[in-house]
Each structure stands twice: as structure tokens, then as C-alpha cells.
Design a protein around this motif. Structure first.
Motif: not given
Length: 98
Positions: A4-8, A32-47
Motif C-alpha cells: 500500500n503506497i500512501i501518497k503524501r 505532508g503537514l507543510i502542504a496541509e498548512n499551505i492549503l489551510e492558509e489558502a482556505k483561511k484567506h479565501n485563496i
């Protein structure tokens, strides 16, 4: 036996300021976590987030604050046009509801 390959998750944020740069630059990138943080910041700022696996892989190869290469101008321009269109529609909708 199968593996099982987990794609980060991966993410790259680009920023374009016409007054400061001739082309967009890589603002943030990570997996991984950094990508999640980037996406969360985008969401937070309506990007808006655009999913393009091929473009993502190329942008992941660039360094932070590096200007995107000329051969990516067209595809990144299409992404930016999409983002600007979404932003414009969102602003129009906000004005219509107030």
C-alpha cells in the motif's frame, strides 16, 4: 503480496506582484503537514486552490522565492486568470448581498 503506497499531499503557493517581479515566484511549498498548512492558509484567506498534478510536480522542483521559468508562463497565466475570475465573481456576489 501487495504494497500500500500512501501518497503524501503536496502543495505549492505562488505569488505574483507586477510591480516587484516579471513573473510569479514560489512563495511556499511542501509535502505532508507543510502542504496541509499551505492549503489551510489558502482556505483561511479565501485563496482559490487549483489542482494540476503536472504543474505541481514542476513547481515543486523550484526553490522558494524563485521566479517560475518562462516555459511555464502560459500555463500559470491560465491558472491566475482562473483565480482572478473566481475572485471577481466572489466580490460581485458579496456586493449583491449587501
Amino acid at each position: 503480496m501487495s504494497k500500500n503506497i500512501i501518497k503524501r499531499k503536496k502543495a505549492v503557493a505562488i505569488k505574483y506582484e507586477q510591480q516587484k517581479s516579471i513573473a510569479p515566484v514560489v512563495q511556499a511549498k511542501g509535502t505532508g503537514l507543510i502542504a496541509e498548512n499551505i492549503l489551510e492558509e489558502a482556505k483561511k484567506h479565501n485563496i482559490p486552490v487549483q489542482e494540476d498534478q503536472a504543474l505541481l510536480e514542476i513547481l515543486m522542483e523550484l526553490e522558494l522565492n524563485e521566479t517560475i521559468p518562462e516555459e511555464l508562463y502560459e500555463v500559470v497565466a491560465e491558472v491566475l486568470a482562473y483565480v482572478y475570475k473566481l475572485h471577481k465573481e466572489e466580490n460581485k456576489n458579496v456586493k449583491n448581498t449587501t
